[in-house]
Structures are given as C-alpha cells and as structure tokens.
Scaffold this active site. Structure first.
Site, PDB file in Angstrom:
ATOM      1  N   ARG A  46     -20.988 -12.137 -10.330  1.00 34.46           N
ATOM      2  CA  ARG A  46     -20.125 -11.007 -10.550  1.00 34.46           C
ATOM      3  C   ARG A  46     -20.207 -10.025 -11.444  1.00 34.46           C
ATOM      4  O   ARG A  46     -20.139  -8.806 -11.206  1.00 34.46           O
ATOM      5  CB  ARG A  46     -18.600 -11.633 -10.359  1.00 34.46           C
ATOM      6  N   LYS A 137      -3.284  -0.385 -11.864  1.00 38.29           N
ATOM      7  CA  LYS A 137      -3.075  -0.187 -10.351  1.00 38.29           C
ATOM      8  C   LYS A 137      -2.310  -1.585 -10.010  1.00 38.29           C
ATOM      9  O   LYS A 137      -2.375  -2.667 -10.097  1.00 38.29           O
ATOM     10  CB  LYS A 137      -4.626  -0.153  -9.582  1.00 38.29           C
ATOM     11  N   LYS A 220      -2.020   6.711  -4.951  1.00 40.80           N
ATOM     12  CA  LYS A 220      -3.046   5.937  -4.006  1.00 40.80           C
ATOM     13  C   LYS A 220      -2.573   5.749  -2.659  1.00 40.80           C
ATOM     14  O   LYS A 220      -2.249   4.603  -2.744  1.00 40.80           O
ATOM     15  CB  LYS A 220      -3.705   4.903  -4.587  1.00 40.80           C
TER      16      LYS A 220
HETATM   17  P1  13P Z   1     -10.686   0.110  -0.225  1.00 39.64           P
HETATM   18  O1  13P Z   1     -11.371   1.597  -0.427  1.00 39.64           O
HETATM   19  O2  13P Z   1     -11.697  -0.776   0.235  1.00 39.64           O
HETATM   20  O3  13P Z   1      -9.435   0.154   0.831  1.00 39.64           O
HETATM   21  O4  13P Z   1     -10.086  -0.397  -1.602  1.00 39.64           O
HETATM   22  C1  13P Z   1      -9.506   0.642  -2.434  1.00 39.64           C
HETATM   23  C2  13P Z   1      -8.499  -0.463  -3.233  1.00 39.64           C
HETATM   24  O5  13P Z   1      -8.322  -0.412  -4.246  1.00 39.64           O
HETATM   25  C3  13P Z   1      -7.586  -1.192  -2.528  1.00 39.64           C
HETATM   26  O6  13P Z   1      -6.543  -1.759  -3.116  1.00 39.64           O
END
Ligand code: 13P
Length: 341
Positions: A46, A137, A220
């Site tokens: 990873r 996030k 987002k």
């Molecule tokens: P994806 O662009 O693969 O949907 O992932 C973005 C993300 O951070 C989802 O929480």
C-alpha cells in the site's frame, strides 16, 4: 477559528485547472482494488503504491491541489524515510485526511446507512493537523431504491456531516462535505436529481443550523447521472446541464468550490462530464474533481505490483490528472485521449 486562512485553503483546493486525488481508500476498499490487479494488500505494498502516486511530479505539481489520505498513510514514510506527507507538500499539494470511520446500518431504516466517527474526533483532529493535514473528508452514503432514501436517513446523515464540519473548522481544518447519492440502482437521471436535491438542501440546512462557515468548506457531491442499471442512458450534455442546474439551486455562492466524486463512472465519462459543465461556464464556485477510481484505475492496472512498471503507472496517473485538469478548465477534448493511447 481563522476563517480567512480556511478560505485560502479551500480556494487552493479548487484552484483553476487543479483538483483533488482521493487516495483514502479504507483497508477493505484498497484490498478490493489490489485483488483486481492480483497484488497482496499489505502495508508495504500500500505504501509503495501510494508513494508512486505522490512521486508523480507532473501530475502532482501541475494538476493535483490536494490529496486525501487514509489514517494509515498519513503516518507512513516512503522507502527512503521521507514522510509521505512531505512528498505531497514538496510537490506543492495539500495533504488531507479521511476522518469518518465508515458506515453501519441505520436503525429502523432497512437498507440504509449512517456514517460513524464522531466519537473521538475532537481529539483526533489536532493530531492530524500537527501531522500536516489542512483539510478532511467525511462521506455520507445515500442509496436510491424502492421506498428509499427515507427522510430519517437523509436527515441523520446531514446532521452528522454538519457536526463533523463544525468540528473541523474549530480545529482549523477545511471540511470536505461529501453526501454521496449512489449510482448503483436502476433509477433514471431525474430520480437522481430529485434525491440529490433533497439531500443537498437538507445538508446545507444542517450546516446553517450548526454555524458552519460556508467560505471555509468544499462540497463533494455526486453528479446527476442515471443508476448503473438504468435502461435510460443520459448524454454528456444532459448530465452536465442537469448537474449544473441542480447545484445552482442548492449550493450557496459563498461555498468556494465543488469537487465531484467519480462514483463508478468510467475514467473518460468522469472527465467528459466535468468538462461539459465547465464549458457551460458562468458558475459561482470552482467546479473540479476529487476522484478516486477515475484517477487511479489506470495507474493501478499499469503498476500491477511490479517495480519495473512504476514509470508506466506514473505516466498513466499523470495522463488522467492532465485530462481532468483540462476538464476543470473546460478545455478537454476527446482527441486528447486518443492521442495518448
Ligand atoms: P470515487 O471517485 O472512486 O467515487 O471516490 C471518491 C471518494 O473519495 C469517495 O468517497
């Protein structure tokens, strides 16, 4: 809270022609990605994989404004001992951290989920800040199906998002507020619009009640797209127009930027949709990407766990970052994909 500093970071995260790399796959999710390329998911692999991404100079310096890390990664060091966070900073990009702890079933709401991770967050956030994280996030998940989403699921998830966002801001960390409406079902694009509109309105109401400063956050969201199993497809133009209309109806202009998740769209779809929205133009916020899969599927495949493939994987990543950076400016063309191939 120093709001002008939060605002500066939020703006930098959505700077013109740049977007966010979501490299914050949980241990379970990265294992799924590694299984697909037949690589064992252990700590070293990873680390090697993520190090390869963060050392992709072209992409990182030119197109990646920030990187969302998973808890394991923010404490890891590159093979030569440099902290991975330092690699990101040296490229001029901003380190960020996923702070939610995933989802569990929401009581009394069959088939629906609530995101965990608020307990302990006030003590975790200062440690992440000290380690270099300037944004965070939290992902809430809303599914569309027969009889769902319920108001209970939407309201509970919006409330948790706002609690997280307020905690981030008092700790001088920009919250990425991510209420993801999944594209897994057989619903059409208009059902996606209807649900996303409700979810965004509820989310901003909760942000308001909990006194979150809109100037110091990034949204987002998902795009308005039909479910993967829908018989009714939508054109790139339809997705762009319906998404922009929806966002204008729900997202206050005080929000500095919107960075989409890719959510299972193909690499090129995710790029084409973002580009078409920016071509519409005249938007009150920055509109860019915060992609996981749509930035990483190509480099993962190219790498496949082999040292000799690192350069090819970095080229694949830089290409996707460049295409999405152009899309964030409304300057992408599909020929650019063919030329690279
Ligand atoms: P994806 O662009 O693969 O949907 O992932 C973005 C993300 O951070 C989802 O929480």
């Amino acid at each position: 809270m120093n709001l002008s500093e939060l605002n500066k970071i939020a703006k930098a995260m959505v700077a013109p022609g740049k977007g966010i790399l979501a490299a914050d796959e949980s241990s379970g999710t990265i294992k799924k990605r590694f299984d697909a390329i037949k690589v064992e998911s252990n700590e070293d692999n990873r680390r090697d994989y993520r190090e390869l991404l963060f050392r992709s100079k072209d992409a990182m310096q030119k197109r990646i404004s920030g990187v969302i890390l998973y808890d394991e990664t923010i404490w890891q060091k590159a093979k030569d001992g440099t902290p991975l966070v330092k690699l990101i900073e040296q490229a001029g990009s901003i380190p960020g951290i996923k702070v939610d702890e995933g989802t569990k079933p929401l009581p009394n709401c069959p088939g629906e989920l609530i995101t965990y991770g608020l307990d302990g967050l006030p003590t975790r956030l200062p440690k992440y800040y000290e380690q270099g994280a300037r944004f965070a996030k939290w992902r809430a998940v809303i599914d569309i199906g027969a009889g769902i989403p319920s108001y209970a699921a939407i309201a509970t998830n919006a409330h948790a998002l706002a609690r997280y966002a307020a905690l981030c801001q008092v700790n001088q960390i920009v919250p990425i507020v991510e209420p993801e409406v999944l594209m897994d079902g057989d619903h059409d694009i208009d059902r996606c619009v209807e649900v996303t509109e409700f979810v965004l309105k509820e989310t901003f109401q909760q942000l308001y009640y909990q006194k979150v400063a809109l100037e110091g956050m990034v949204l987002k969201p998902n795009m308005a797209v039909p479910g993967k199993k829908s018989a009714k497809k939508a054109s790139v133009q339809e997705v762009a127009e319906k998404t922009v209309k929806l966002l204008k109806e729900c997202v206050p202009a005080a929000v500095p930027g919107i960075a989409f998740l890719s959510g299972g769209q193909s690499d090129e779809e995710a790029t084409a949709h973002l580009d078409a929205m920016n071509k519409i133009g005249n938007l009150p916020w920055g509109l860019t990407f915060s992609y996981g899969r749509a930035l990483q599927a190509a480099p993962q495949k190219a790498w496949s766990g082999k040292n000799e493939n690192v350069a090819a994987a970095q080229r694949a990543f830089s290409h996707r970052a460049e295409m999405n950076g152009l899309a964030a400016l409304g300057q992408w063309k599909s020929d650019l994909e063919k030329k690279a191939a």
